[in-house]
Design an enzyme around this catalytic site. Structure first.
Site, PDB file in Angstrom:
ATOM      1  N   ASN A   9       0.796  -1.220  -0.118  1.00 53.67           N
ATOM      2  CA  ASN A   9       0.261   0.124   0.017  1.00 53.67           C
ATOM      3  C   ASN A   9       1.109   1.285   0.115  1.00 53.67           C
ATOM      4  OD1 ASN A   9      -1.759   2.015   0.595  1.00 53.67           O
ATOM      5  ND2 ASN A   9      -2.527   1.405   2.631  1.00 53.67           N
ATOM      6  N   LYS A  11       0.192   4.052  -0.175  1.00 51.33           N
ATOM      7  CA  LYS A  11      -0.475   5.258   0.302  1.00 51.33           C
ATOM      8  C   LYS A  11      -0.277   6.600  -0.435  1.00 51.33           C
ATOM      9  CE  LYS A  11      -0.096   3.045   4.702  1.00 51.33           C
ATOM     10  NZ  LYS A  11      -0.026   3.373   6.276  1.00 51.33           N
ATOM     11  N   HIS A  94      -9.383   1.395   4.596  1.00 52.62           N
ATOM     12  CA  HIS A  94      -8.233   1.380   5.540  1.00 52.62           C
ATOM     13  C   HIS A  94      -8.435   2.272   6.679  1.00 52.62           C
ATOM     14  CE1 HIS A  94      -4.260   2.490   6.340  1.00 52.62           C
ATOM     15  NE2 HIS A  94      -3.809   1.551   5.717  1.00 52.62           N
ATOM     16  N   GLU A  96      -6.836   4.743   7.802  1.00 50.46           N
ATOM     17  CA  GLU A  96      -6.607   6.109   7.425  1.00 50.46           C
ATOM     18  C   GLU A  96      -7.744   6.796   6.825  1.00 50.46           C
ATOM     19  OE1 GLU A  96      -2.910   5.530   5.267  1.00 50.46           O
ATOM     20  OE2 GLU A  96      -1.879   4.765   7.365  1.00 50.46           O
ATOM     21  N   GLU A 166      -5.607  -5.029  10.274  1.00 51.53           N
ATOM     22  CA  GLU A 166      -4.586  -4.046  10.577  1.00 51.53           C
ATOM     23  C   GLU A 166      -4.854  -3.307  11.906  1.00 51.53           C
ATOM     24  OE1 GLU A 166      -2.594  -2.692   6.437  1.00 51.53           O
ATOM     25  OE2 GLU A 166      -3.930  -1.190   7.158  1.00 51.53           O
ATOM     26  N   GLY A 172       2.516   2.298  10.641  1.00 49.21           N
ATOM     27  CA  GLY A 172       3.529   3.181  10.780  1.00 49.21           C
ATOM     28  C   GLY A 172       4.252   3.524  11.897  1.00 49.21           C
ATOM     29  N   SER A 212       3.222  -2.078  10.092  1.00 53.13           N
ATOM     30  CA  SER A 212       4.794  -2.187  10.274  1.00 53.13           C
ATOM     31  C   SER A 212       5.504  -3.506  10.023  1.00 53.13           C
ATOM     32  CB  SER A 212       5.127  -1.898  11.763  1.00 53.13           C
ATOM     33  OG  SER A 212       4.722  -0.577  11.965  1.00 53.13           O
TER      34      SER A 212
HETATM   35  P1  13P Z   1       3.049   0.417   7.525  1.00 50.20           P
HETATM   36  O1  13P Z   1       3.446  -0.915   7.089  1.00 50.20           O
HETATM   37  O2  13P Z   1       3.693   1.539   7.268  1.00 50.20           O
HETATM   38  O3  13P Z   1       2.942   0.379   9.148  1.00 50.20           O
HETATM   39  O4  13P Z   1       1.360   0.640   6.959  1.00 50.20           O
HETATM   40  C1  13P Z   1       0.592  -0.597   7.297  1.00 50.20           C
HETATM   41  C2  13P Z   1      -0.511  -0.214   6.361  1.00 50.20           C
HETATM   42  O5  13P Z   1      -1.450   0.572   6.928  1.00 50.20           O
HETATM   43  C3  13P Z   1      -0.932  -0.880   5.014  1.00 50.20           C
HETATM   44  O6  13P Z   1      -2.236  -0.541   4.562  1.00 50.20           O
END
Ligand code: 13P
Length: 250
Positions: A9, A11, A94, A96, A166, A172, A212
Site C-alpha cells: 500500500n 499510500k 483502510h 486512514e 490492521e 506506521g 509495520s
Molecule cells: P506500515 O507498514 O507503514 O505500518 O503501514 C501499514 C498499512 O497501513 C498498510 O495498509
C-alpha cells in the site's frame, strides 16, 4: 490451501515517474514469487504501473473507490474506472480513510458490494485502535467490522475477497502485533466469517496482517497458521524491502 498474498500500500507516495522506476526495479526481484504480488498505488500512477507491470506477476491495486457507478461525486473514482485502468484489487476501509475521510462500516460495505459487482477483488481492512485493544474490545470490534463489510455478499463471493487485519496502533509506528496476537485476532475474523458464511468459506478466504510488517518480521508472521499474507505500507516503497517480504519463506 490458501495462496499467500503480499500487497504493497503505497499510500500517498510516488509520482508516475517514480512509480514506474519502483515497479521496474521490483519486477526481477519478485518474478519467482510463490505468492500473489499486488501494488496498491495512487490513481495517478495506474497507467504507469499497468504499463511497467505488463507481462509480469505484479498485479495492480487501488487504495479506495466510490460505490456509485457514476454521477456528481467530485474527486471520486468508480469501480468501472478502476477496471478500465487495469486495476484488479482495491483496498477498502483502510483505517486512514476511516480516520481522516469519515469512512464508516456502512460505506465500506457499499464499496465492497460495488467492487465485487464490478469484478474487482476488495482488500477489506479491519482493526482496532490502541484504546479499543486496552479496553478489551478487539475481538468484538473486528468481528463486527467484518460482518458489516460483508453484508449482502454470497459465500461464493466472500471466499474470493481478501481481508486485512490492521491494528491501528501498529500502522506506521514501528510497533507490530506479536505473531501470536496477529494470529489470534485473524482467527477471530475467520470465525466471524464462518459464523456468517460457513466453515468452507472461512477456510478459503485469505486474511492478511498489516502494520509495520517488514523484511525482519515477515517470516515469523507468515509462519502463523491463520495469516495468509501482508498489507505493507512503508516497506513497500523500497523494491528490495518489499521483495524480501514477498520472499518471506527464505
Ligand atoms: P506500515 O507498514 O507503514 O505500518 O503501514 C501499514 C498499512 O497501513 C498498510 O495498509
Amino acid at each position: 490451501m490458501r495462496k499467500p498474498i503480499i500487497a504493497g500500500n503505497w499510500k500517498m507516495n510516488k509520482t508516475p515517474c517514480e512509480a514506474k522506476e519502483l515497479v521496474e526495479s521490483l519486477k526481477p526481484l519478485v518474478c519467482d514469487a510463490q505468492c500473489d504480488v499486488v501494488v496498491c498505488v495512487p490513481a495517478v500512477n495506474f497507467a504507469a504501473v499497468a504499463e511497467a507491470a505488463q507481462g509480469s506477476n505484479i498485479r495492480l491495486g487501488a487504495q479506495n473507490m466510490h460505490w456509485k457507478e457514476s454521477g456528481a461525486y467530485t474527486g471520486e473514482l468508480s469501480a468501472a474506472m478502476l477496471r478500465a485502468s487495469g486495476v484488479e484489487y482495491v483496498i477498502l476501509g483502510h483505517s486512514e480513510r476511516r480516520q481522516y475521510f469519515a469512512e464508516t462500516d456502512e460505506t465500506v460495505n457499499l464499496k465492497t458490494l460495488a467492487a465485487v459487482a464490478a469484478g474487482l477483488t476488495p482488500i477489506v481492512c479491519v482493526g482496532e485502535t490502541r484504546a479499543q485493544r486496552e479496553a478489551g474490545y478487539t475481538d468484538a470490534l473486528v468481528a463486527y467490522q467484518t460482518r458489516i463489510a460483508l453484508t449482502g455478499l454470497t459465500g461464493e463471493q466472500v471466499e474470493k475477497i481478501v481481508i486485512a487485519y490492521e491494528p491501528v496502533w501498529a500502522i506506521g509506528t514501528g510497533l507490530t502485533a506479536t505473531d501470536e496476537q496477529a494470529n489470534e485476532t485473524i482467527g477471530v475474523i475467520r470465525r466471524a466469517v464462518a459464523d456468517a458464511f460457513g466453515e468452507t468459506v472461512a477456510a478459503n478466504i485469505r486474511i492478511q496482517y498489516g502494520g509495520s510488517m517488514n523484511p525482519k518480521n515477515a517470516h515469523g508472521l507468515m509462519m502463523q497458521p491463520e495469516i495468509d499474507g501482508g498489507l505493507i505500507g512503508g516497506a513497500s516503497l523500497k523494491a528490495a524491502d518489499f521483495a524480501q517480504v514477498v520472499h518471506f519463506e527464505r
